[in-house]
Design an enzyme around this catalytic site. Structure first.
Site, PDB file in Angstrom:
ATOM      1  N   LYS A  67      -2.793   6.109  -3.952  1.00 15.08           N
ATOM      2  CA  LYS A  67      -4.245   6.761  -3.927  1.00 15.08           C
ATOM      3  C   LYS A  67      -4.120   8.558  -4.910  1.00 15.08           C
ATOM      4  O   LYS A  67      -2.282   8.772  -4.791  1.00 15.08           O
ATOM      5  CB  LYS A  67      -4.391   7.332  -2.265  1.00 15.08           C
ATOM      6  CG  LYS A  67      -4.158   5.504  -1.406  1.00 15.08           C
ATOM      7  CD  LYS A  67      -4.238   5.615  -0.451  1.00 15.08           C
ATOM      8  CE  LYS A  67      -3.628   4.153   0.137  1.00 15.08           C
ATOM      9  NZ  LYS A  67      -2.554   4.471   0.569  1.00 15.08           N
ATOM     10  N   ASP A 104       1.168  -1.019  -0.045  1.00 13.41           N
ATOM     11  CA  ASP A 104      -0.102  -0.256   0.206  1.00 13.41           C
ATOM     12  C   ASP A 104       1.436   1.119  -0.222  1.00 13.41           C
ATOM     13  O   ASP A 104       1.782   2.114   0.868  1.00 13.41           O
ATOM     14  CB  ASP A 104      -0.882   0.078   0.874  1.00 13.41           C
ATOM     15  CG  ASP A 104      -1.785   1.317   1.527  1.00 13.41           C
ATOM     16  OD1 ASP A 104      -3.139   0.760   0.698  1.00 13.41           O
ATOM     17  OD2 ASP A 104      -1.382   2.329   2.245  1.00 13.41           O
ATOM     18  N   TYR A 137       3.183   9.645   0.063  1.00 12.77           N
ATOM     19  CA  TYR A 137       4.147   9.168   0.596  1.00 12.77           C
ATOM     20  C   TYR A 137       5.661   9.381  -0.182  1.00 12.77           C
ATOM     21  O   TYR A 137       6.656   9.186   0.331  1.00 12.77           O
ATOM     22  CB  TYR A 137       3.770   7.477   0.842  1.00 12.77           C
ATOM     23  CG  TYR A 137       2.653   7.318   1.544  1.00 12.77           C
ATOM     24  CD1 TYR A 137       1.593   8.439   1.925  1.00 12.77           C
ATOM     25  CD2 TYR A 137       2.457   6.212   1.495  1.00 12.77           C
ATOM     26  CE1 TYR A 137       0.763   7.433   2.266  1.00 12.77           C
ATOM     27  CE2 TYR A 137       1.395   5.460   2.069  1.00 12.77           C
ATOM     28  CZ  TYR A 137       0.465   6.714   2.380  1.00 12.77           C
ATOM     29  OH  TYR A 137      -1.307   6.543   2.924  1.00 12.77           O
TER      30      TYR A 137
END
Ligand SMILES: NC(=O)C1=CN([C@@H]2O[C@H](COP(=O)(O)OP(=O)(O)OC[C@H]3O[C@@H](n4cnc5c(N)ncnc54)[C@H](OP(=O)(O)O)[C@@H]3O)[C@@H](O)[C@H]2O)C=CC1
Ligand SMILES: O=C(O)C(=O)[C@@H](O)[C@H](O)C(=O)CO
Length: 287
Positions: free
Chosen positions: A82, A52, A57
Site C-alpha cells: 500500500k 497483506d 509496516y
C-alpha cells in the site's frame, strides 16, 4: 463476483479478471526480520496464498524473503502492499511503487492500494492528490508492475471522487470489517460498484474473542471464536486478512472451510455493532 468458497485455494475474480485468494495473512505489527520472514513461510506452508503488507509496516524486505524461501512459485502467490500517507501525488506514487517493488524484491505486485484517502498533510487537496496517485497506479498496472489496483479506508465520498477521473475502477476496498462494525454503507456501495470488500482486523484485533455471542456461536460448531469470526467474514464474501505470527494460530484461522454458520447465527453476529472498537474515521486520522 459471487462464487462458492470451499478451501484456502479458492479465489474470487476481481473486476479486472485477476483472481484473489479468499483469505490472506495480515502483517501489521509483524516485526521486520526473522519474525516476518518466518510468519510468511509458515503461512504459505499452511496453504495461505495472499500476504497483506504495506510500506508503512516496515516489513516488506522480510516478507519478500519469506516469499522466496517458501518454495512456492511466485505466480501462485498474491502480494498486496500500500501507498503510505506521505507519498500521495503522481511523482511520489511512482517512487513509492518502485520502492515497494525493490524492497519486496519482486517483479510485480498483485494488488496495490491507496492506504488512506485523506490523511493529515494532504487534507487541503485530498481529492486532487488521490486522483494523481490513481493515475500513477493505472500507469503502473498498464506497465505490468501491478496486476490490480485498489483503495483502503475509502468511504462513498472518496470513491465518488476518485471515479470522476479514474480510467480503471478500484478492484478492492480494504476496510475495517468484523461483527462489531460492518460498515454496511461502504460494503453495499462497494458491491454496487463491483469492488471487492477486503476485511481488515477481522478478529477485532482480539477484542471479540470473549464476546458472549461469539463464544456461544462458536460452541454450536465446536469451533473457536477466531474461527467463527473468520467464517462470518467468508459468508459475507469479504476477504479476511487475519494477522498472526504464531503457526498454530495461523492453522486455527485457516480451519474454517469445514462448517457453515446458520442464518440465525449469522444474524446474531451481524448485530454486535459497537462491542469492539469502531473503524477509524478516515477523515479524522492524525497518523
Ligand atoms: N488497510 C488498513 O488501514 C489496515 C489494514 N490492516 C491489515 O489487516 C490485518 C489484520 O488486522 P489486525 O488489525 O492486525 O487485527 P486482527 O483482527 O487480524 O487481529 C490480530 C491479533 O489477533 C491475534 N490473533 C490472531 N489469531 C489468533 C487466534 N487464533 N487466537 C488468538 N489470537 C489471535 C494476533 O496475535 P499474534 O500475532 O500474536 O498471534 C494479533 O494480536 C493487518 O495485519 C493488516 O495486514 C489492519 C489495520 C488497518
Ligand atoms: O495497519 C494499518 O494498515 C493502518 O493503517 C492502521 O493500523 C494505522 O496505522 C493505525 O491504526 C495507526 O494507529
Amino acid at each position: 463476483m459471487t462464487v462458492d468458497i470451499h478451501s484456502m485455494s479458492d479465489t474470487y475474480q476481481l473486476n479486472n479478471g485477476v483472481k484473489i485468494p479468499a483469505i490472506g495473512l495480515g502483517t501489521w505489527q509483524t516485526p521486520d526480520g526473522d519474525i516476518a520472514k518466518n510468519a510468511v513461510k509458515d503461512a504459505i506452508n499452511l496453504g495461505y496464498r495472499l500476504i497483506d503488507t504495506a510500506a508503512a509496516y516496515g516489513n516488506e524486505v522480510s516478507i519478500g524473503k519469506g516469499i522466496r524461501e517458501s518454495g512456492v512459485n511466485r505466480y501462485d502467490l498474491f502480494i498486496t502492499t500500500k501507498l503510505w500517507n506521505d507519498m500521495h501525488g503522481y511523482k511520489k506514487t511512482n517512487e513509492a511503487i518502485d520502492k515497494s517493488l525493490e524492497k519486496l524484491d519482486v517483479d510485480y505486485i498483485d494488488l496495490y492500494l491507496i492506504h488512506w484517502p485523506n490523511p493529515v498533510g494532504i487534507r487541503d487537496h485530498w481529492a486532487e492528490l488521490n486522483a494523481e496517485s490513481w493515475r500513477a497506479m493505472e500507469e503502473a498496472q498498464i506497465a505490468g508492475k501491478i496486476r490490480a489496483i485498489g483503495v483502503s479506508n475509502f468511504r462513498r465520498e472518496h470513491l465518488d471522487e476518485i471515479l470522476k477521473t479514474a480510467s480503471l475502477r478500484p478492484a478492492v476496498n480494504q476496510i475495517y470489517l468484523n461483527p462489531s462494525d460492518m460498515q454496511e454503507d461502504v460494503t453495499s456501495y462497494n458491491e454496487e460498484l463491483g469492488i471487492l470488500n477486503e476485511a481488515y482486523s477481522p478478529l477485532g484485533r482480539g477484542g471479540l474473542f470473549n464476546n458472549e455471542t461469539v463464544v456461544e456461536v462458536a460452541k454450536h460448531y465446536d469451533k473457536t471464536p477466531a474461527q467463527v469470526l473468520l467464517r462470518w467474514s467468508l459468508q459475507h464474501q469479504f476477504v479476511p486478512l487475519p494477522k498472526s505470527v504464531h503457526r498454530d494460530r495461523m492453522k486455527e484461522n485457516a480451519a474454517i472451510f469445514d462448517f457453515a454458520i446458520s442464518e440465525e447465527d449469522m444474524q446474531a453476529l451481524d448485530h454486535l455493532h459497537g462491542v469492539a472498537e469502531m473503524a477509524t474515521d478516515p477523515d479524522n486520522t492524525d497518523f
